[in-house]
Design a protein around this motif. Structure first.
Motif, PDB file in Angstrom:
ATOM      1  N   UNK A  64      -8.339 -49.347  21.981  1.00 50.72           N
ATOM      2  CA  UNK A  64      -9.117 -48.633  23.010  1.00 50.72           C
ATOM      3  C   UNK A  64      -8.461 -48.756  24.383  1.00 50.72           C
ATOM      4  N   UNK A  65      -7.925 -49.941  24.679  1.00 49.57           N
ATOM      5  CA  UNK A  65      -7.246 -50.125  25.959  1.00 49.57           C
ATOM      6  C   UNK A  65      -5.981 -49.263  26.008  1.00 49.57           C
ATOM      7  N   UNK A  66      -5.277 -49.157  24.860  1.00 48.84           N
ATOM      8  CA  UNK A  66      -4.114 -48.259  24.779  1.00 48.84           C
ATOM      9  C   UNK A  66      -4.498 -46.838  25.162  1.00 48.84           C
ATOM     10  N   UNK A  67      -5.622 -46.365  24.610  1.00 50.04           N
ATOM     11  CA  UNK A  67      -6.077 -45.003  24.922  1.00 50.04           C
ATOM     12  C   UNK A  67      -6.392 -44.850  26.408  1.00 50.04           C
ATOM     13  N   UNK A  68      -6.943 -45.903  27.003  1.00 43.92           N
ATOM     14  CA  UNK A  68      -7.229 -45.878  28.440  1.00 43.92           C
ATOM     15  C   UNK A  68      -5.929 -45.756  29.234  1.00 43.92           C
ATOM     16  N   UNK A  69      -4.910 -46.516  28.816  1.00 40.54           N
ATOM     17  CA  UNK A  69      -3.624 -46.450  29.510  1.00 40.54           C
ATOM     18  C   UNK A  69      -2.984 -45.067  29.352  1.00 40.54           C
TER      19      UNK A  69
END
Length: 294
Positions: free
Chosen positions: A244-249
């Motif tokens: 999910x953090x990857x998608x945010x980045x």
């Protein structure tokens, strides 16, 4: 053997004319205290809010979820709590290192930390195109009183909300919990008066929990003829993950990612709700940049 895990019970009384929720959230609130390093007054304010969220989440169904945002003018800043129908709850405060002198009753000064100028927002994701949003002014900063006002004004359902957090001298949470009693339209004035008297005569939630009282006994102190319909485990749960953090980045876009790669050896992203840190090195950021380009 007594069950001292966090749990919630839902019941009815007076032939279905009253709906009630009673919850113990001691482990949940202490977990949040540890994760966010909250000082006692901040622990109490956050604890009351997530306790209310746990009960209001239990009013939902299926995949529905709910957010409570307390936006006062006090030193704690905003309080966020999120819950769902499965008993999963998380939350945080903007300024966790807030502790004030006790109030005139010798209690933790939650109202002083929250402030009295501001709003409480309740946002429900019911799976519709737009979420439901209710907003009321903060009337006391004690959170329980404010949510009682919210139910009356925004949901047109008279309710009594009791919330409590008892903090030890080492800052750990001794007990935390609460109740919500909702009065439905068929009640007579005499029945309403009896309920109000029972609530007024009842010791504080924290006193009862600290004495070891079970939730079922607390429910029957409020409503002597109450019938328990459902029990639900309450747990801290956060939906954040590396993916999910990857998608945010990725959503930051190519230019911002290129700047991060140029300026930093690694990027650390910390989840507001659980304080978990996710670290991405230059190689990982390069892969994320390629995904952002595609």
């Amino acid at each position: 053997m007594e069950n001292k895990n966090d749990r919630l019970i839902r019941g009815t009384a007076l032939k279905g004319k009253v709906r009630a929720f009673v919850v113990r959230t001691t482990e949940l609130v202490d977990e949040l205290r540890r994760r966010h390093d909250t000082y006692p007054t901040a622990t109490a304010a956050l604890g009351r809010t997530v306790t209310a969220a746990a009960m209001m989440g239990a009013m939902l169904k299926g995949q529905e979820k709910l957010n409570i945002i307390v936006k006062g003018d006090g030193p704690i800043g905003q309080i966020f709590a999120e819950s769902n129908a499965l008993g999963e709850v998380r939350g945080y405060v903007h300024h966790p290192h807030v502790h004030l002198p006790s109030n005139s009753l010798g209690k933790l000064d939650v109202a002083g930390a929250v402030g009295t100028d501001g709003f409480i927002d309740v946002i429900k994701d019911l799976g519709m195109k737009e979420p439901y949003r209710g907003s009321v002014p903060i009337i006391s900063g004690e959170i329980g009183d404010d949510l009682t006002y919210y139910f009356a004004v925004s949901e047109q359902t008279p309710a009594a909300v009791g919330l409590g957090v008892l903090v030890d001298t080492d800052n750990s949470v001794i007990v935390a919990g609460g109740f919500i009693v909702q009065l439905l339209p068929e009640l007579t004035d005499a029945e309403i008066t009896d309920i109000e008297k029972a609530i007024a005569a009842m010791p504080s939630v924290t006193a009862l929990l600290d004495q070891g009282l079970e939730l079922e006994d607390m429910l029957r102190l409020l409503l002597p003829d109450a019938v328990v319909l459902e029990e639900l485990d309450i747990n801290f749960a956060c939906q954040c993950s590396h993916e999910r953090v990857e998608q945010t980045l990725i959503s930051l876009g190519q230019i911002e990612l290129e700047r991060l790669i140029e300026e930093d050896e690694a990027v650390e992203v910390v989840c507001h709700f659980c304080n978990e840190a996710y670290v991405f090195n230059k190689d990982e950021l390069q892969v994320i940049l390629e995904q952002a380009k595609s």
